[in-house]
Design a protein around this motif. Structure first.
Motif, PDB file in Angstrom:
ATOM      1  N   SER A  47       0.506   5.893   0.009  1.00  0.00           N
ATOM      2  CA  SER A  47      -0.332   7.093  -0.085  1.00  0.00           C
ATOM      3  C   SER A  47       0.566   8.269  -0.440  1.00  0.00           C
ATOM      4  O   SER A  47       1.663   8.403   0.089  1.00  0.00           O
ATOM      5  CB  SER A  47      -1.087   7.347   1.216  1.00  0.00           C
ATOM      6  OG  SER A  47      -0.213   7.690   2.248  1.00  0.00           O
ATOM      7  N   SER A  72       0.851  -1.184   0.000  1.00  0.00           N
ATOM      8  CA  SER A  72       0.000   0.000   0.000  1.00  0.00           C
ATOM      9  C   SER A  72       0.891   1.239   0.000  1.00  0.00           C
ATOM     10  O   SER A  72       2.060   1.175   0.370  1.00  0.00           O
ATOM     11  CB  SER A  72      -0.939   0.007   1.209  1.00  0.00           C
ATOM     12  OG  SER A  72      -0.203   0.220   2.388  1.00  0.00           O
ATOM     13  N   ASN A 107      -9.050  11.280  -1.209  1.00  0.00           N
ATOM     14  CA  ASN A 107      -9.621  11.886  -0.004  1.00  0.00           C
ATOM     15  C   ASN A 107     -10.930  12.640  -0.243  1.00  0.00           C
ATOM     16  O   ASN A 107     -11.585  13.046   0.699  1.00  0.00           O
ATOM     17  CB  ASN A 107      -8.604  12.797   0.686  1.00  0.00           C
ATOM     18  CG  ASN A 107      -8.224  14.002  -0.142  1.00  0.00           C
ATOM     19  OD1 ASN A 107      -8.332  13.998  -1.356  1.00  0.00           O
ATOM     20  ND2 ASN A 107      -7.743  15.041   0.517  1.00  0.00           N
ATOM     21  N   ARG A 161      -5.209  13.629  -1.724  1.00  0.00           N
ATOM     22  CA  ARG A 161      -4.442  12.545  -1.101  1.00  0.00           C
ATOM     23  C   ARG A 161      -4.965  11.246  -1.678  1.00  0.00           C
ATOM     24  O   ARG A 161      -6.171  10.955  -1.613  1.00  0.00           O
ATOM     25  CB  ARG A 161      -4.621  12.579   0.421  1.00  0.00           C
ATOM     26  CG  ARG A 161      -3.739  11.615   1.149  1.00  0.00           C
ATOM     27  CD  ARG A 161      -2.343  12.169   1.222  1.00  0.00           C
ATOM     28  NE  ARG A 161      -1.479  11.270   1.955  1.00  0.00           N
ATOM     29  CZ  ARG A 161      -0.182  11.345   1.929  1.00  0.00           C
ATOM     30  NH1 ARG A 161       0.416  12.289   1.232  1.00  0.00           N
ATOM     31  NH2 ARG A 161       0.547  10.509   2.592  1.00  0.00           N
ATOM     32  N   TYR A 162      -4.074  10.465  -2.296  1.00  0.00           N
ATOM     33  CA  TYR A 162      -4.420   9.189  -2.901  1.00  0.00           C
ATOM     34  C   TYR A 162      -3.893   8.050  -2.038  1.00  0.00           C
ATOM     35  O   TYR A 162      -2.752   8.089  -1.581  1.00  0.00           O
ATOM     36  CB  TYR A 162      -3.791   9.062  -4.291  1.00  0.00           C
ATOM     37  CG  TYR A 162      -4.431   9.928  -5.339  1.00  0.00           C
ATOM     38  CD1 TYR A 162      -5.391   9.413  -6.191  1.00  0.00           C
ATOM     39  CD2 TYR A 162      -4.064  11.262  -5.490  1.00  0.00           C
ATOM     40  CE1 TYR A 162      -5.969  10.201  -7.179  1.00  0.00           C
ATOM     41  CE2 TYR A 162      -4.640  12.059  -6.459  1.00  0.00           C
ATOM     42  CZ  TYR A 162      -5.594  11.521  -7.305  1.00  0.00           C
ATOM     43  OH  TYR A 162      -6.167  12.306  -8.262  1.00  0.00           O
ATOM     44  N   TYR A 163      -4.718   7.036  -1.841  1.00  0.00           N
ATOM     45  CA  TYR A 163      -4.344   5.828  -1.120  1.00  0.00           C
ATOM     46  C   TYR A 163      -4.440   4.666  -2.103  1.00  0.00           C
ATOM     47  O   TYR A 163      -5.496   4.457  -2.709  1.00  0.00           O
ATOM     48  CB  TYR A 163      -5.274   5.598   0.074  1.00  0.00           C
ATOM     49  CG  TYR A 163      -5.291   6.749   1.033  1.00  0.00           C
ATOM     50  CD1 TYR A 163      -4.357   6.839   2.059  1.00  0.00           C
ATOM     51  CD2 TYR A 163      -6.231   7.776   0.900  1.00  0.00           C
ATOM     52  CE1 TYR A 163      -4.356   7.922   2.935  1.00  0.00           C
ATOM     53  CE2 TYR A 163      -6.231   8.855   1.772  1.00  0.00           C
ATOM     54  CZ  TYR A 163      -5.296   8.920   2.778  1.00  0.00           C
ATOM     55  OH  TYR A 163      -5.292   9.991   3.639  1.00  0.00           O
TER      56      TYR A 163
END
Length: 139
Positions: free
Chosen positions: A100, A98, A126, A107-109
């Protein structure tokens, strides 16, 4: 004799600190994506925005030997092109990672789960936008 003992103690402390620093740095490299997953993965994925409107986007993920994942998402209302460096990766299991990052104010995860010739790709932004799909290894 007292000064000699102080000098030896100081050099010993520096030696121990440098060894600890080397050990810590090598631990950080464990988050690097395994070299067997190097390649280009592509596919169309389904996306959903914050208003629950679904769409389609084309995704390509390139995993390089330096531990960098280049992610390109384009289509509909999403335009994302950025590198994710090994320092930003978190290894979840033997084949799952994972990360971010922030890009263009969002904000990308990301979640990357690899199999032999595929990549299960998931992202969440987000603002409630998300997408997922199964990418095929092209090369």
């Amino acid at each position: 004799m007292n000064s000699l003992l102080k000098i030896i103690t100081i050099f010993s402390a520096f030696f121990i600190c440098s060894c600890l620093n080397f050990y810590t740095s090598s631990l950080l490299n464990d988050n690097e994506i395994d070299k067997k997953y190097i390649g280009l993965y592509e596919a169309g994925i389904t996306t959903t925005d914050s208003y629950n409107i679904t769409g389609n986007a084309l995704v390509s993920v390139t995993i390089s030997s330096g531990g960098v994942a280049t992610v390109n998402i384009s289509g509909g209302y999403i335009s994302f092109l950025n590198n994710i460096y090994k320092e930003d990766m978190v290894k979840l299991s033997d084949n799952s990672y994972s990360a971010s990052i922030t890009s263009s104010g969002y904000r990308y995860y990301f979640t990357f789960t690899f199999s032999d010739y595929a990549l299960n790709f998931y992202f969440d932004r987000n603002d409630g936008t998300r997408g997922s799909g199964n990418l095929t290894k092209v090369r």
